[in-house]
Design an enzyme around this catalytic site. Structure first.
Site, PDB file in Angstrom:
ATOM      1  NE  ARG A 239      -1.982   1.990   3.419  1.00 36.37           N
ATOM      2  CZ  ARG A 239      -2.001   1.916   4.749  1.00 36.37           C
ATOM      3  NH1 ARG A 239      -2.705   0.983   5.346  1.00 36.37           N
ATOM      4  NH2 ARG A 239      -1.296   2.760   5.481  1.00 36.37           N
ATOM      5  CG  HIS A 243      -6.633   2.476   6.183  1.00 34.17           C
ATOM      6  ND1 HIS A 243      -6.767   1.163   5.775  1.00 34.17           N
ATOM      7  CD2 HIS A 243      -7.787   2.787   6.825  1.00 34.17           C
ATOM      8  CE1 HIS A 243      -7.933   0.699   6.154  1.00 34.17           C
ATOM      9  NE2 HIS A 243      -8.586   1.655   6.796  1.00 34.17           N
ATOM     10  CE1 TYR A 252       0.510   3.155   8.730  1.00 33.29           C
ATOM     11  CE2 TYR A 252      -0.791   4.945   9.655  1.00 33.29           C
ATOM     12  CZ  TYR A 252      -0.561   4.025   8.648  1.00 33.29           C
ATOM     13  OH  TYR A 252      -1.388   3.985   7.551  1.00 33.29           O
TER      14      TYR A 252
END
Length: 348
Positions: A239, A243, A252
């Site tokens: 990815r 998100h 993160y």
């Protein structure tokens, strides 16, 4: 557990130049859709959107592997797969604006995309059981992310598929992250594909950034599923973005994850270079595909904007053949609220 890695010469592939061009065209189309959808969300055209940049190869390859009568059970990030399968772009845009899904009259056998994590997996197995009961020859392909494998629905669906030998292919797009949680904190298993062994059927890993490798793997899996042998396919991809449009991945994860370059690299750039090296496209191919995709997108946005907003009572219209009293009360309350409160107009 087997593994197929991509980027073989076209002569060593079961596919020809036309197959490669079709895959690249759909990768360009779906990348442009993703970019335009993010831009639309940023100006308030829709409330939220889950980007899939970096996962086009896995989704396009799987779409091209399906037969016309196979059923697709998408998750919320499966927009590229739906578009490559034939769902109009305008339908997906309308869903993101809060309209009923699949506004058009297309005949693609696809269930509404599931936003709850893993809830679509038992549905796909149930459809496979129905195929067996009705002596039909179609298979079900259900899509989900690595985070979904931590849900009970995943294990229940896998168990039912193994016990009842349903024609189901489980396609896990392992993009490395379940929102902010990396795969190594999802499971202690060596892989996701190996989990299939516990349920009595095969699991396979594939280079999820090569659409032809994914197509080959999923085609074989669908053939096996139709013969009564479900398969779990783990497409290894990454990815590249957030998100969702409400997420900040810099909070993160590092810029350079501890993954091999073939998995982190932009699959569109990688497959474009491969197609040029193989001599299956010319220099203007991607530009032409991009221009065509832009025209398709402009028309899709125009179609979506011309659809009247649904009335509050519409959400109750197809829920029951005959509305129970409690649902009737809720419908009446919704209508009364709409009559006495100002409604908002979506920004166009």
């Amino acid at each position: 557990m087997n593994r197929i890695v991509g980027e073989r010469d076209i002569e060593d592939s079961p596919f020809d130049a036309a197959d490669a061009r079709a895959a690249l065209t759909d990768m360009v189309r779906t990348r442009r859709f993703d970019e335009r959808a993010v831009a639309l969300q940023r100006r308030g055209w829709m409330s939220g959107y889950p980007p899939y940049e970096g996962q086009e190869a896995a989704q396009v390859g799987a779409a091209h592997a399906m037969r016309s009568d196979d059923w697709l059970f998408p998750t919320y990030r499966s927009n590229a797969l739906q578009i490559a399968r034939g769902v109009p772009m305008s339908d997906i845009l309308l869903f993101r604006r809060g309209f009923p899904e699949y506004h058009s009259d297309h005949d693609v056998p696809v269930f509404p995309q599931a936003v709850p994590i893993a809830s679509q997996l038992p549905h796909a197995v149930g459809a496979g059981m129905a195929a067996n009961y009705a002596d039909e020859d179609y298979a079900s392909l259900v899509c989900f992310g690595d985070g979904a494998t931590s849900e009970g629905d995943f294990h229940e669906a896998m168990n039912f598929a193994g016990v009842f030998e349903t024609p189901t292919v489980f396609l896990c797009e392992n993009n490395g992250w379940a929102i902010s949680l990396p795969r190594e904190r999802q499971t202690a298993s060596d892989s996701i594909a190996v989990k299939a062994e516990a349920y009595g059927f095969d699991g396979v890993q594939v280079d999820g950034n090569d659409p032809l490798a994914v197509r080959e793997t999923v085609e074989a899996a669908l053939d096996a599923a139709r013969a009564g042998d479900p398969v779990l396919v783990e497409a290894l991809t990454y990815r590249r973005g957030a998100h969702t449009t409400a997420d900040d991945p810099s909070a993160y994860r590092d810029e350079e994850p501890d993954l091999p370059e073939w998995r982190r690299r932009d699959p569109l750039d990688r497959f474009t270079e491969w197609c040029r090296e193989q001599g299956v496209i010319d220099e203007g191919f991607v530009d032409d595909a991009t221009a065509s995709a832009n025209e398709e997108l402009a028309e899709a946005v125009a179609v979506a904007e011309d659809v009247p907003r649904p009335e509050p009572a519409d959400m109750f219209e197809h829920a029951y053949g005959s509305l129970p009293p409690e649902i009737e009360r809720q419908r009446d309350e919704a209508e009364a609220f709409a009559e006495t409160h100002d409604t908002y107009e979506l920004d166009r």
